[in-house]
Design a protein around this motif. Structure first.
Motif, PDB file in Angstrom:
ATOM      1  N   UNK A 185       0.850  -1.190   0.000  1.00 14.36           N
ATOM      2  CA  UNK A 185       0.000   0.000   0.000  1.00 14.36           C
ATOM      3  C   UNK A 185       0.887   1.242   0.000  1.00 14.36           C
ATOM      4  N   UNK A 186       0.338   2.347  -0.461  1.00 19.48           N
ATOM      5  CA  UNK A 186       1.142   3.566  -0.643  1.00 19.48           C
ATOM      6  C   UNK A 186       1.792   4.036   0.655  1.00 19.48           C
ATOM      7  N   UNK A 187       1.074   3.902   1.805  1.00 16.86           N
ATOM      8  CA  UNK A 187       1.665   4.384   3.046  1.00 16.86           C
ATOM      9  C   UNK A 187       2.826   3.498   3.512  1.00 16.86           C
ATOM     10  N   UNK A 188       2.776   2.189   3.179  1.00 15.49           N
ATOM     11  CA  UNK A 188       3.881   1.296   3.527  1.00 15.49           C
ATOM     12  C   UNK A 188       5.070   1.567   2.607  1.00 15.49           C
ATOM     13  N   UNK A 189       4.799   1.788   1.336  1.00  6.08           N
ATOM     14  CA  UNK A 189       5.875   2.113   0.403  1.00  6.08           C
ATOM     15  C   UNK A 189       6.562   3.416   0.806  1.00  6.08           C
ATOM     16  N   UNK A 190       5.779   4.394   1.230  1.00  8.63           N
ATOM     17  CA  UNK A 190       6.359   5.665   1.680  1.00  8.63           C
ATOM     18  C   UNK A 190       7.204   5.447   2.934  1.00  8.63           C
ATOM     19  N   UNK A 191       6.740   4.598   3.836  1.00 10.73           N
ATOM     20  CA  UNK A 191       7.501   4.266   5.041  1.00 10.73           C
ATOM     21  C   UNK A 191       8.823   3.598   4.663  1.00 10.73           C
ATOM     22  N   UNK A 192       8.767   2.687   3.686  1.00 13.65           N
ATOM     23  CA  UNK A 192       9.985   2.001   3.238  1.00 13.65           C
ATOM     24  C   UNK A 192      10.989   3.000   2.649  1.00 13.65           C
ATOM     25  N   UNK A 193      10.518   3.910   1.816  1.00 12.77           N
ATOM     26  CA  UNK A 193      11.416   4.888   1.219  1.00 12.77           C
ATOM     27  C   UNK A 193      12.063   5.773   2.285  1.00 12.77           C
ATOM     28  N   UNK A 194      11.289   6.134   3.301  1.00  6.10           N
ATOM     29  CA  UNK A 194      11.839   6.934   4.399  1.00  6.10           C
ATOM     30  C   UNK A 194      12.867   6.117   5.192  1.00  6.10           C
ATOM     31  N   UNK A 195      12.553   4.841   5.443  1.00  4.57           N
ATOM     32  CA  UNK A 195      13.453   3.932   6.164  1.00  4.57           C
ATOM     33  C   UNK A 195      14.762   3.737   5.407  1.00  4.57           C
ATOM     34  N   UNK A 196      14.664   3.722   4.060  1.00  8.64           N
ATOM     35  CA  UNK A 196      15.840   3.503   3.223  1.00  8.64           C
ATOM     36  C   UNK A 196      16.873   4.617   3.374  1.00  8.64           C
ATOM     37  N   UNK A 197      16.437   5.815   3.692  1.00  8.84           N
ATOM     38  CA  UNK A 197      17.385   6.928   3.826  1.00  8.84           C
ATOM     39  C   UNK A 197      18.402   6.677   4.926  1.00  8.84           C
ATOM     40  N   UNK A 198      17.983   6.005   5.978  1.00  5.24           N
ATOM     41  CA  UNK A 198      18.915   5.704   7.073  1.00  5.24           C
ATOM     42  C   UNK A 198      19.405   4.258   7.035  1.00  5.24           C
ATOM     43  N   UNK A 199      18.872   3.485   6.098  1.00  2.00           N
ATOM     44  CA  UNK A 199      19.281   2.085   5.949  1.00  2.00           C
ATOM     45  C   UNK A 199      19.496   1.783   4.472  1.00  2.00           C
ATOM     46  N   UNK A 200      20.525   2.357   3.860  1.00  2.00           N
ATOM     47  CA  UNK A 200      20.732   2.175   2.418  1.00  2.00           C
ATOM     48  C   UNK A 200      21.102   0.740   2.062  1.00  2.00           C
ATOM     49  N   UNK A 201      20.875   0.407   0.803  1.00  2.00           N
ATOM     50  CA  UNK A 201      21.267  -0.910   0.310  1.00  2.00           C
ATOM     51  C   UNK A 201      22.781  -1.024   0.332  1.00  2.00           C
ATOM     52  N   UNK A 202      23.271  -2.107   0.886  1.00  2.00           N
ATOM     53  CA  UNK A 202      24.716  -2.346   0.934  1.00  2.00           C
ATOM     54  C   UNK A 202      25.048  -3.604   0.149  1.00  2.00           C
ATOM     55  N   UNK A 203      26.142  -3.527  -0.604  1.00  2.00           N
ATOM     56  CA  UNK A 203      26.583  -4.675  -1.387  1.00  2.00           C
ATOM     57  C   UNK A 203      27.457  -5.552  -0.497  1.00  2.00           C
ATOM     58  N   UNK A 204      27.076  -6.832  -0.290  1.00  2.00           N
ATOM     59  CA  UNK A 204      27.888  -7.718   0.537  1.00  2.00           C
ATOM     60  C   UNK A 204      29.188  -8.066  -0.169  1.00  2.00           C
ATOM     61  N   UNK A 205      30.190  -8.472   0.599  1.00  2.35           N
ATOM     62  CA  UNK A 205      31.467  -8.904   0.036  1.00  2.35           C
ATOM     63  C   UNK A 205      31.378 -10.385  -0.258  1.00  2.35           C
ATOM     64  N   UNK A 206      31.735 -10.783  -1.473  1.00  4.06           N
ATOM     65  CA  UNK A 206      31.639 -12.173  -1.854  1.00  4.06           C
ATOM     66  C   UNK A 206      32.675 -13.015  -1.133  1.00  4.06           C
ATOM     67  N   UNK A 207      32.419 -14.326  -1.084  1.00  3.42           N
ATOM     68  CA  UNK A 207      33.372 -15.267  -0.466  1.00  3.42           C
ATOM     69  C   UNK A 207      34.110 -16.054  -1.527  1.00  3.42           C
ATOM     70  N   UNK A 208      34.100 -15.535  -2.748  1.00  2.00           N
ATOM     71  CA  UNK A 208      34.777 -16.295  -3.784  1.00  2.00           C
ATOM     72  C   UNK A 208      35.270 -15.456  -4.921  1.00  2.00           C
TER      73      UNK A 208
END
Length: 280
Positions: free
Chosen positions: A254-277
């Protein structure tokens, strides 16, 4: 038997990016690192949509269960021993400097480099089908930092378990490899009903192995990062009892959950994990 770089290029026409010297596709390292956090389900969703519906193979035993990896397939295939065919293979190998003898599995291992994953089709053979033991396994681990996928057997499992790599295989046996002939190296092979091409990106997870065509690696990596990130948010909000399972477990929020996610993303950005190989 031993494909040339030109033959490998012709075998993988969908890839238009850089290649290694042997002709195999060479995906961007950032995409390979991003795949380190991918699951079989993440990869499946992209591959299925693109029409690649048989890229996952399960039912393995692993030397290091839970150790995920990402690597580029260096393929090899074996066939039951036939004297005249073996003579032809030995002659071809000798012409390019390979050691003449019955240890043709070592030819493949000597060709491995950083970030590679040995993928061997030995038609499910376990007794006298042990492609590696702890000695050759050490060579694989030290050369690649990844491991191997062997549709056949291994020996010296206790030694393999000590290595910084993961080996997927069908079963163990104390016998050495024999009564087989190396039929192809860096050619197309079949693993568990899946066609594997040289340079496919191998995603090894706790569930099993997914073979990703190189031209789809970027998309799988992006979808994996995005899906994992949204799952993290959803699980956190469920644990906090802010939203119900019905609200979160749906393809479109729902739009309010998507808006919450976008706000949450500002302080929790996507991080690329380091591979093990790959690439290490």
């Amino acid at each position: 038997m031993l494909l040339t770089p030109e033959q490998i290029i012709n075998l993988t026409p969908m890839w238009d990016g850089p290649r290694s010297e042997d002709g195999r596709p060479l995906p961007d390292q950032a995409d390979l690192d991003a795949l380190a956090g991918a699951t079989a389900e993440h990869a499946w969703s992209v591959l299925d949509k693109a029409g690649y519906r048989a890229q996952y193979v399960g039912g393995w035993t692993q030397s290091a269960p839970g150790r995920t990896f990402v690597g580029r397939a260096l393929t090899c295939g074996f066939m039951p021993f036939r004297a005249d065919f073996n003579e032809s293979v030995v002659r071809e190998g000798s012409a390019i400097g390979q050691t003449v003898g019955d240890r043709q599995n070592t030819w493949v291992i000597e060709a491995l480099g950083p970030g590679d994953c040995l993928v061997a089709d030995i038609f499910g053979k376990v007794v006298n089908g042990t492609v590696v033991g702890d000695n050759l396994g050490t060579a694989v681990a030290s050369r690649t930092g990844v491991g191997a996928v062997i549709d056949g057997g291994v020996r010296d499992l206790s030694g393999l378990r000590e290595l910084e790599a993961n080996f997927y295989f069908r079963d163990t046996d104390p016998t050495p490899i024999r009564d087989v002939v190396l039929s192809t190296m860096n050619g197309p092979i079949m693993i568990g009903g899946t066609t594997v091409l040289p340079g496919d990106v191998v995603l090894g997870t706790e569930l099993g192995v997914t073979f990703i065509p190189p031209h789809l690696v970027s998309e799988v990596a992006a979808v994996s990062l995005r899906t994992a990130h949204r799952d993290l948010f959803g699980k956190q909000r469920l644990a906090e009892r802010i939203y119900t399972t019905t609200e979160i477990d749906t393809p479109t929020w729902a739009s309010h959950i998507e808006a919450d996610y976008q706000d949450w993303t500002r302080s929790n950005p996507i991080r690329v994990p380091q591979s093990t190989g790959a690439g290490e």
